[in-house]
Design a protein around this motif. Structure first.
Motif, PDB file in Angstrom:
ATOM      1  N   ASP A   1       1.593 -30.747  22.028  1.00 19.89           N
ATOM      2  CA  ASP A   1       2.549 -30.233  23.011  1.00 19.89           C
ATOM      3  C   ASP A   1       2.663 -31.160  24.221  1.00 19.89           C
ATOM      4  O   ASP A   1       3.750 -31.386  24.750  1.00 19.89           O
ATOM      5  CB  ASP A   1       2.197 -28.813  23.437  1.00 19.89           C
ATOM      6  CG  ASP A   1       0.787 -28.655  23.946  1.00 19.89           C
ATOM      7  OD1 ASP A   1      -0.054 -29.546  23.707  1.00 19.89           O
ATOM      8  OD2 ASP A   1       0.509 -27.634  24.595  1.00 19.89           O
TER       9      ASP A   1
ATOM     10  N   LYS B   1      11.680 -32.212  21.274  1.00 17.52           N
ATOM     11  CA  LYS B   1      11.484 -30.847  20.792  1.00 17.52           C
ATOM     12  C   LYS B   1      10.766 -30.892  19.443  1.00 17.52           C
ATOM     13  O   LYS B   1      10.837 -31.873  18.707  1.00 17.52           O
ATOM     14  CB  LYS B   1      12.831 -30.149  20.626  1.00 17.52           C
ATOM     15  CG  LYS B   1      13.644 -30.073  21.883  1.00 17.52           C
ATOM     16  CD  LYS B   1      13.581 -28.710  22.435  1.00 17.52           C
ATOM     17  CE  LYS B   1      14.520 -28.610  23.626  1.00 17.52           C
ATOM     18  NZ  LYS B   1      14.046 -27.733  24.622  1.00 17.52           N
ATOM     19  N   LEU B   2      10.102 -29.787  19.136  1.00 16.88           N
ATOM     20  CA  LEU B   2       9.389 -29.670  17.872  1.00 16.88           C
ATOM     21  C   LEU B   2      10.349 -29.809  16.694  1.00 16.88           C
ATOM     22  O   LEU B   2      10.026 -30.448  15.694  1.00 16.88           O
ATOM     23  CB  LEU B   2       8.663 -28.322  17.817  1.00 16.88           C
ATOM     24  CG  LEU B   2       7.525 -28.209  16.830  1.00 16.88           C
ATOM     25  CD1 LEU B   2       6.387 -29.142  17.209  1.00 16.88           C
ATOM     26  CD2 LEU B   2       7.015 -26.783  16.783  1.00 16.88           C
ATOM     27  N   LYS B   3      11.536 -29.257  16.831  1.00 17.17           N
ATOM     28  CA  LYS B   3      12.536 -29.328  15.759  1.00 17.17           C
ATOM     29  C   LYS B   3      12.934 -30.780  15.493  1.00 17.17           C
ATOM     30  O   LYS B   3      13.098 -31.183  14.338  1.00 17.17           O
ATOM     31  CB  LYS B   3      13.763 -28.498  16.129  1.00 17.17           C
ATOM     32  CG  LYS B   3      14.791 -28.469  15.042  1.00 17.17           C
ATOM     33  CD  LYS B   3      15.965 -27.595  15.387  1.00 17.17           C
ATOM     34  CE  LYS B   3      16.907 -27.593  14.203  1.00 17.17           C
ATOM     35  NZ  LYS B   3      18.245 -27.325  14.521  1.00 17.17           N
TER      36      LYS B   3
ATOM     37  N   SER C   1      10.214 -32.465  13.641  1.00 13.38           N
ATOM     38  CA  SER C   1      10.260 -31.997  12.260  1.00 13.38           C
ATOM     39  C   SER C   1      11.312 -32.756  11.457  1.00 13.38           C
ATOM     40  O   SER C   1      11.064 -33.166  10.320  1.00 13.38           O
ATOM     41  CB  SER C   1      10.563 -30.495  12.228  1.00 13.38           C
ATOM     42  OG  SER C   1      10.771 -30.050  10.918  1.00 13.38           O
TER      43      SER C   1
ATOM     44  N   THR D   1       8.776 -27.211  10.639  1.00 14.27           N
ATOM     45  CA  THR D   1       8.511 -26.756  12.006  1.00 14.27           C
ATOM     46  C   THR D   1       7.367 -25.752  12.029  1.00 14.27           C
ATOM     47  O   THR D   1       6.615 -25.695  12.994  1.00 14.27           O
ATOM     48  CB  THR D   1       9.763 -26.138  12.657  1.00 14.27           C
ATOM     49  OG1 THR D   1      10.289 -25.127  11.810  1.00 14.27           O
ATOM     50  CG2 THR D   1      10.819 -27.179  12.936  1.00 14.27           C
ATOM     51  N   VAL D   2       7.220 -24.982  10.967  1.00 15.89           N
ATOM     52  CA  VAL D   2       6.125 -24.013  10.885  1.00 15.89           C
ATOM     53  C   VAL D   2       4.779 -24.740  10.901  1.00 15.89           C
ATOM     54  O   VAL D   2       3.872 -24.387  11.675  1.00 15.89           O
ATOM     55  CB  VAL D   2       6.253 -23.136   9.619  1.00 15.89           C
ATOM     56  CG1 VAL D   2       5.022 -22.269   9.439  1.00 15.89           C
ATOM     57  CG2 VAL D   2       7.499 -22.275   9.688  1.00 15.89           C
ATOM     58  N   ASN D   3       4.640 -25.770  10.082  1.00 19.56           N
ATOM     59  CA  ASN D   3       3.382 -26.526  10.038  1.00 19.56           C
ATOM     60  C   ASN D   3       3.122 -27.250  11.357  1.00 19.56           C
ATOM     61  O   ASN D   3       1.986 -27.290  11.835  1.00 19.56           O
ATOM     62  CB  ASN D   3       3.377 -27.514   8.877  1.00 19.56           C
ATOM     63  CG  ASN D   3       3.169 -26.827   7.556  1.00 19.56           C
ATOM     64  OD1 ASN D   3       2.663 -25.711   7.498  1.00 19.56           O
ATOM     65  ND2 ASN D   3       3.561 -27.480   6.488  1.00 19.56           N
TER      66      ASN D   3
ATOM     67  N   SER E   1       4.201 -26.296  14.278  1.00 22.36           N
ATOM     68  CA  SER E   1       3.886 -25.251  15.247  1.00 22.36           C
ATOM     69  C   SER E   1       2.439 -24.803  15.129  1.00 22.36           C
ATOM     70  O   SER E   1       1.749 -24.612  16.145  1.00 22.36           O
ATOM     71  CB  SER E   1       4.827 -24.058  15.062  1.00 22.36           C
ATOM     72  OG  SER E   1       4.544 -23.059  16.005  1.00 22.36           O
TER      73      SER E   1
ATOM     74  N   LYS F   1       0.473 -27.477  16.697  1.00 22.37           N
ATOM     75  CA  LYS F   1       0.705 -27.506  18.141  1.00 22.37           C
ATOM     76  C   LYS F   1      -0.095 -26.450  18.890  1.00 22.37           C
ATOM     77  O   LYS F   1      -0.642 -26.725  19.959  1.00 22.37           O
ATOM     78  CB  LYS F   1       2.201 -27.332  18.416  1.00 22.37           C
ATOM     79  CG  LYS F   1       2.583 -27.374  19.865  1.00 22.37           C
ATOM     80  CD  LYS F   1       4.081 -27.213  19.998  1.00 22.37           C
ATOM     81  CE  LYS F   1       4.430 -26.650  21.337  1.00 22.37           C
ATOM     82  NZ  LYS F   1       5.815 -26.263  21.453  1.00 22.37           N
ATOM     83  N   VAL F   2      -0.180 -25.255  18.341  1.00 31.15           N
ATOM     84  CA  VAL F   2      -0.896 -24.173  19.025  1.00 31.15           C
ATOM     85  C   VAL F   2      -2.395 -24.170  18.729  1.00 31.15           C
ATOM     86  O   VAL F   2      -3.126 -23.322  19.225  1.00 31.15           O
ATOM     87  CB  VAL F   2      -0.289 -22.780  18.720  1.00 31.15           C
ATOM     88  CG1 VAL F   2       1.134 -22.691  19.209  1.00 31.15           C
ATOM     89  CG2 VAL F   2      -0.389 -22.433  17.254  1.00 31.15           C
TER      90      VAL F   2
END
Length: 68
Positions: free
Chosen positions: A8, A17-19, A22, A29-31, A33, A36-37
């Motif tokens: 992040d 952006k994450l998108k 991706s 984006t799920v992976n 994310s 990232k968290v």
């Protein structure tokens, strides 16, 4: 012992952006994310390499180890 994921932070520094990451890397984006968290249990070298290439950074910019 704890491994900190700074994805992040690096994304913010690159104003990306994450998108967008991706789309560039082909990683969902799920992976990204989950990574990232900090919920990821592991990361493949190929994934780390793709992220570093897209963000023009080193693995040490993304991963940090802190003794607890």
């Amino acid at each position: 012992m704890s491994t900190i994921i700074n994805l992040d932070v690096v994304l913010a520094q690159r104003k990306m952006k994450l998108k967008t990451l991706s789309e560039i890397t082909g990683i969902s984006t799920v992976n990204l994310s989950i990574l990232k968290v900090g919920k990821a249990k592991a990361i493949r070298f190929s994934t780390l390499e793709a992220i570093c290439e897209a963000l023009d950074c080193q693995p040490g910019d993304i991963l940090e180890y802190k003794k607890v």
